[in-house]
Design a protein around this motif. Structure first.
Motif, mmCIF file in Angstrom:
data_model
loop_
_atom_site.group_PDB
_atom_site.id
_atom_site.type_symbol
_atom_site.label_atom_id
_atom_site.label_comp_id
_atom_site.label_asym_id
_atom_site.label_seq_id
_atom_site.Cartn_x
_atom_site.Cartn_y
_atom_site.Cartn_z
ATOM 1 N N ILE A 85 0.894 -1.208 -0.035
ATOM 2 C CA ILE A 85 -0.026 0.034 0.034
ATOM 3 C C ILE A 85 0.727 1.175 0.148
ATOM 4 O O ILE A 85 0.768 2.250 -0.828
ATOM 5 C CB ILE A 85 -0.768 0.118 1.202
ATOM 6 N N ASP A 86 1.836 1.260 0.694
ATOM 7 C CA ASP A 86 2.712 2.361 0.924
ATOM 8 C C ASP A 86 3.628 2.718 -0.481
ATOM 9 O O ASP A 86 3.719 3.778 -0.705
ATOM 10 C CB ASP A 86 3.811 2.135 2.224
ATOM 11 N N PHE A 87 3.955 1.573 -1.116
ATOM 12 C CA PHE A 87 4.626 1.649 -2.246
ATOM 13 C C PHE A 87 3.709 2.545 -3.389
ATOM 14 O O PHE A 87 4.050 3.511 -3.965
ATOM 15 C CB PHE A 87 4.957 0.420 -2.959
ATOM 16 N N PHE A 88 2.426 2.122 -3.470
ATOM 17 C CA PHE A 88 1.375 2.746 -4.409
ATOM 18 C C PHE A 88 1.280 4.381 -4.101
ATOM 19 O O PHE A 88 0.978 5.069 -4.748
ATOM 20 C CB PHE A 88 0.112 1.944 -4.657
ATOM 21 N N TRP A 89 1.029 4.304 -2.675
ATOM 22 C CA TRP A 89 0.750 5.788 -2.240
ATOM 23 C C TRP A 89 1.828 6.725 -2.334
ATOM 24 O O TRP A 89 1.620 7.887 -3.005
ATOM 25 C CB TRP A 89 0.502 5.517 -0.358
ATOM 26 N N THR A 90 3.148 6.140 -2.332
ATOM 27 C CA THR A 90 4.183 6.954 -2.341
ATOM 28 C C THR A 90 4.537 7.280 -3.961
ATOM 29 O O THR A 90 4.800 8.271 -4.295
ATOM 30 C CB THR A 90 5.600 6.276 -1.954
ATOM 31 N N LEU A 91 4.071 6.316 -4.895
ATOM 32 C CA LEU A 91 4.210 6.537 -6.324
ATOM 33 C C LEU A 91 3.243 7.511 -6.783
ATOM 34 O O LEU A 91 3.614 8.461 -7.445
ATOM 35 C CB LEU A 91 4.038 5.024 -7.085
ATOM 36 N N THR A 92 1.912 7.274 -6.148
ATOM 37 C CA THR A 92 0.809 8.151 -6.902
ATOM 38 C C THR A 92 1.005 9.527 -6.266
ATOM 39 O O THR A 92 0.727 10.453 -6.923
ATOM 40 C CB THR A 92 -0.583 7.699 -6.586
ATOM 41 N N ASN A 93 1.356 9.741 -5.047
ATOM 42 C CA ASN A 93 1.823 10.855 -4.246
ATOM 43 C C ASN A 93 2.754 11.764 -5.234
ATOM 44 O O ASN A 93 2.699 12.989 -5.565
ATOM 45 C CB ASN A 93 2.526 10.703 -2.881
#
Length: 312
Positions: A85-93
């Protein structure tokens, strides 16, 4: 947290996310339909579409994170799920912030008036450079996001056997501090695109000041197309800067859960504040773009006509 508090906060989060997804989907659809119709897409429309798609993904990730935190809080003790989840949050962020910065840079080079050779070289080629710039932003965002997913299968729980008077027991302690520190440090990189947007804003102010002085000397007046374009671009950039500062503060509140125990409520409040940034800024962009504004007016007129027809 009580059931009523959970339900209320989730309802607010869903409402914010749906409003933001609606606005960003509208931006993407209008520009995509224009692309299909005209067989080409303008540079500013490409940036807005990329920004809208990244923000739709960001809002979905934040909403999913909020839902898991409320319904399945134990999931965050498992390294694989949390790191994914943190990977996709960081990426989209990162994508959202970098694309918004590209928009600020585009406005600056299209509207500002300077006579430096490098500025003029980029100004004449800005439309051709946008696609490469967006691809570079995607690559950078992936590079900044990958460290979050390191040691994907590691569990945050550290369990040790302790011998007591009667039985041996297994005591587990959750330690996510290291992962949270990596996440915070990686997202602090966003201060660089924020600084670039801030510099673009300040240079636009300088360009507008020089332009108005020239207009005064020529006794032409203030309300010319160039002045209007400067003001509109400055409004778009400053709205991004203000909302981004609020978003960063909300992100720090949300990340505090990894350093302080029993702080789920603070995390959810942080995520609720974080959802304001991609949701509200999309409508600011719609109102600031003539094509999107006209399309929104047409849609509202159609909706109004349909509602009147149903009443009769």
């Amino acid at each position: 947290m009580t059931y009523k508090v959970d339900a209320t906060l989730m309802l607010v989060a869903v409402g914010e996310a749906l409003v933001g997804i609606l606005g960003n989907t509208f931006i993407a659809l209008v520009n995509f339909m224009g692309w299909i119709k005209n067989k080409k897409i303008a540079a500013v429309d490409l940036i807005l579409t990329s920004l809208a798609i990244s923000r739709i993904c960001l809002q979905c990730i934040i909403l999913l994170d909020c839902f898991i935190l409320v319904k399945y809080p134990d999931t965050y003790n498992k390294g694989k799920e949390m790191r994914t989840i943190d990977f996709f949050w960081t990426l989209t962020n990162h994508l959202s912030v970098w694309f918004a910065t590209c928009l600020s840079i585009f406005y600056f080079f299209k509207i500002a008036n300077f006579f430096h050779p490098l500025f003029l070289w980029i100004k004449w080629r800005i439309d051709k450079l946008i696609l490469r710039t967006l691809l570079a932003c995607l690559i950078l965002s992936l590079c900044f996001s990958l460290p979050v997913s390191q040691n994907l299968n590691d569990d945050f729980r550290r369990c040790v056997k302790t011998k007591e008077k009667i039985n041996s027991t297994l005591r587990c302690k959750v330690n996510k501090t290291g992962h949270a520190s990596v996440k915070v440090n990686l997202n602090l990189v966003m201060l660089f695109p924020f600084a670039v947007s801030l510099v673009s804003f300040l240079l636009l102010i300088l360009s507008l000041w020089r332009h108005t002085r020239q207009m005064q000397l020529n006794v032409t007046g203030y309300k010319d197309p160039s002045t209007t374009a400067h003001v509109k671009a400055m409004k778009a950039i400053i709205s991004f800067l203000v909302l981004f500062v609020a978003y960063c503060l909300a992100f720090l509140i949300a990340t505090s859960s990894h350093f302080m125990p029993e702080s789920e409520l603070a995390v959810i409040w942080g995520e609720l504040i974080a959802l304001i940034y991609p949701s509200s800024h999309s409508f600011i962009l719609i109102l600031g773009n003539s094509k999107l504004k006209q399309a929104s007016v047409r849609v509202l007129c159609k909706v109004k006509t349909m509602l009147k027809g149903r009443n009769y």
